[in-house]
Design an enzyme around this catalytic site. Structure first.
Site, PDB file in Angstrom:
ATOM      1  N   ASP A  49       0.928  -0.977   0.000  1.00  0.00           N
ATOM      2  CA  ASP A  49       0.031  -0.195   0.047  1.00  0.00           C
ATOM      3  C   ASP A  49       0.833   1.249  -0.182  1.00  0.00           C
ATOM      4  O   ASP A  49       1.635   1.740   0.981  1.00  0.00           O
ATOM      5  CB  ASP A  49      -0.827   0.018   1.199  1.00  0.00           C
ATOM      6  CG  ASP A  49      -1.747   1.440   1.345  1.00  0.00           C
ATOM      7  OD1 ASP A  49      -1.692   2.209   0.641  1.00  0.00           O
ATOM      8  OD2 ASP A  49      -2.430   1.330   2.263  1.00  0.00           O
ATOM      9  N   HIS A  50       0.866   1.933  -1.160  1.00  0.00           N
ATOM     10  CA  HIS A  50       2.051   2.710  -1.169  1.00  0.00           C
ATOM     11  C   HIS A  50       1.816   4.188  -0.294  1.00  0.00           C
ATOM     12  O   HIS A  50       2.437   4.948  -0.293  1.00  0.00           O
ATOM     13  CB  HIS A  50       2.028   3.673  -2.519  1.00  0.00           C
ATOM     14  CG  HIS A  50       3.245   3.923  -3.163  1.00  0.00           C
ATOM     15  ND1 HIS A  50       4.164   4.751  -2.528  1.00  0.00           N
ATOM     16  CD2 HIS A  50       3.957   3.677  -4.203  1.00  0.00           C
ATOM     17  CE1 HIS A  50       5.326   4.750  -3.108  1.00  0.00           C
ATOM     18  NE2 HIS A  50       5.302   4.374  -4.322  1.00  0.00           N
ATOM     19  N   ARG A  51       0.385   4.343   0.351  1.00  0.00           N
ATOM     20  CA  ARG A  51       0.245   5.354   1.275  1.00  0.00           C
ATOM     21  C   ARG A  51       0.996   5.060   2.571  1.00  0.00           C
ATOM     22  O   ARG A  51       1.229   6.134   3.083  1.00  0.00           O
ATOM     23  CB  ARG A  51      -1.264   5.221   1.549  1.00  0.00           C
ATOM     24  CG  ARG A  51      -2.190   5.544   0.389  1.00  0.00           C
ATOM     25  CD  ARG A  51      -3.691   5.346   0.728  1.00  0.00           C
ATOM     26  NE  ARG A  51      -4.060   4.173   1.379  1.00  0.00           N
ATOM     27  CZ  ARG A  51      -5.042   3.737   1.823  1.00  0.00           C
ATOM     28  NH1 ARG A  51      -6.186   4.464   1.896  1.00  0.00           N
ATOM     29  NH2 ARG A  51      -5.213   2.532   2.400  1.00  0.00           N
TER      30      ARG A  51
END
Length: 483
Positions: free
Chosen positions: A455-457
């Protein structure tokens, strides 16, 4: 006064469930703590305990009923000195004559309907019970269910009286001219080509039940006859909702009803794929040292059937290596929220298990503190209970990271969808012998491809790359996990 027994919330996120089985029947005495029913959520079957003592006066929701809302009444418990005749006045609060329009529950068939009047349900029916004439003073359990709003329903609202429950008249018409029939009766009629409009209903309020359809089949007057020269009719099929029948004729497929698990999986994974910016990181791991260590450990295990027996799998090493890597790279052991990033103190690893109808990820809690033998035993126990839907919600909800292994199916590599609110998931491919270059020479080695979906967040590329490299080091040198 009579005490309503409500549909319990078996987890913080539960909104509805299936009342799969009653362990007590009407008239049975129960004490506080007695198990009275089994409730099936999307991924587990849980036992329901009585919180009060008394006698089961009325069962309002039959076993097998799907989509029962949390806090909906499912039964009425009578206190000492009370009888079923007290239920209308006290437990139902005088609402029997004006029930709210909610879905109804079939008497004796255990199937719910989400449409007013009657709509074909699905699932495995139970035996349909007899429902005789109903008086105003002593209503049948069907009348009580309708008026009490169990599971939602407005069947009784289209009638001014319930005294003609077994009138033997032609089927009552509900809203929109629908024939009032139970889901099981509709299903039998559809399969046998029976026209329900001419069938006499003997159920509550003139409702058509199974025995009415079976009687019509024996007598034969209501079966639709084929036109002259036409072939014998095949079972009637209804096109699936949203399907263009020109492309997929109804007779060309079978419909498999989406159960609670499949709906939950569809909803959550669609939400994750839409909301989470996924990105994958892939590496190949050499398993030479791991396979040797596994062989030594299993060779030293007690014989099968003896105390202390164990059998370590490659996946057990993967879970342990992932846990150690999460401790070494805490930035990868995190979850995203709108207000903050949660960096978890322990590696609580969900292990994906395929079960009938879907997938579930029971969790090995604090996996970094456990040895290979304990991880192996826990995973085997969790997987076994997952397949029989006996997991408790706290055993599969939460977690900080997941491992999904399709190596046993020969899959070389794949990318999983992140299981929110976790920040990453590891997809493990098959262990296979490949030709690789070592020291300028092409040699055979057992290799395994793993892909970390992030999850790049919350897990940036650099953090993900650091984690996957540390994981690779642990897998290729398993003795280093002992440090």
């Amino acid at each position: 006064m009579p005490i309503p027994v409500l549909m319990p919330a078996l987890s913080p996120t539960m909104e509805e469930g299936t009342l799969s089985k009653w362990l007590k029947k009407e008239g049975d005495a129960v004490a506080s703590g007695d198990v009275i029913a089994e409730i099936e959520t999307d991924k587990a079957t849980m036992e329901v305990e009585a919180v009060d003592e008394g006698t089961i006066g009325k069962i309002l929701v039959e076993e097998g009923t799907e989509g029962v809302k949390v806090n909906a009444p499912i039964a009425v418990l009578l206190e000492e000195g009370e009888s079923a005749s007290d239920i209308d006045e006290n437990a139902l609060g005088g609402t029997a004559a004006e029930p709210k329009p909610q879905a109804t529950t079939d008497s004796g068939e255990g199937k719910g309907s989400t449409e007013p009047m009657a709509a074909a349900g699905a699932g495995t029916p139970t035996a349909e019970g007899d429902t005789g004439p109903v008086s105003q003073e002593g209503r049948s359990s069907e009348a009580v269910r309708s008026s009490y709003g169990s599971g939602g329903g407005n069947e009784a609202s289209s009638h001014t009286s319930v005294t003609n429950g077994a009138s033997g008249r032609p089927a009552q018409q509900g809203q929109g001219g629908r024939v009032m029939a139970s889901p099981l009766a509709k299903r039998i009629a559809k399969n046998e080509g029976v026209d329900l409009s001419g069938v006499q209903g003997t159920g509550p309020h003139g409702r058509i039940v199974r025995r009415d359809v079976e009687k019509a089949l024996k007598e034969g007057p209501t079966k639709k006859a084929p036109s002259a020269g036409a072939p014998s009719p095949s079972p009637i099929r209804t096109p699936a909702t949203g399907v263009d029948e020109r492309l997929y004729p109804a007779e060309g497929y079978d419909q498999i009803k989406n159960d609670g698990m499949r709906k939950t999986i569809a909803r959550r994974l669609t939400q994750s794929f839409q909301e989470v910016p996924h990105f994958p990181l892939t590496v190949d791991c050499e398993l030479t040292a791991l396979m040797a260590a596994r062989e030594q450990l299993n060779a030293a295990a007690p014989a099968k059937g003896e105390p202390g027996y164990y059998k370590i799998s490659v996946n057990d090493f993967v879970v342990k290596a992932a846990a150690q890597a999460l401790m070494a790279v805490p930035g990868a052991n995190a979850s995203y929220t709108d207000e903050a990033i949660l960096r978890h103190k322990h590696a609580d690893i969900g292990v994906a298990v395929a079960i009938d109808g879907g997938l579930i990820t029971p969790i090995v809690w604090k996996a970094e503190t456990k040895g290979l033998k304990q991880i192996s035993e826990e995973v085997r126990d969790l997987a076994g209970r997952a397949r029989s839907k006996k997991l408790k919600p706290e055993e599969y909800q939460g977690g900080t990271f997941s491992v999904s292994n399709l190596g046993m199916f020969g899959i070389k590599s794949f990318s999983s969808i992140v299981n929110q609110p976790q920040g990453a998931i590891l997809s493990v491919g098959t262990a296979e012998e490949r030709a690789v270059v070592r020291g300028g020479q092409v040699v055979p080695r057992v290799m395994m491809t793993v892909t970390m979906t992030c999850d790049h967040r919350v897990v940036d590329g650099a953090i993900g790359a650091e984690f996957i490299s540390v994981f690779k080091r642990f897998v290729e040198a398993p003795a280093s996990m002992l440090l």
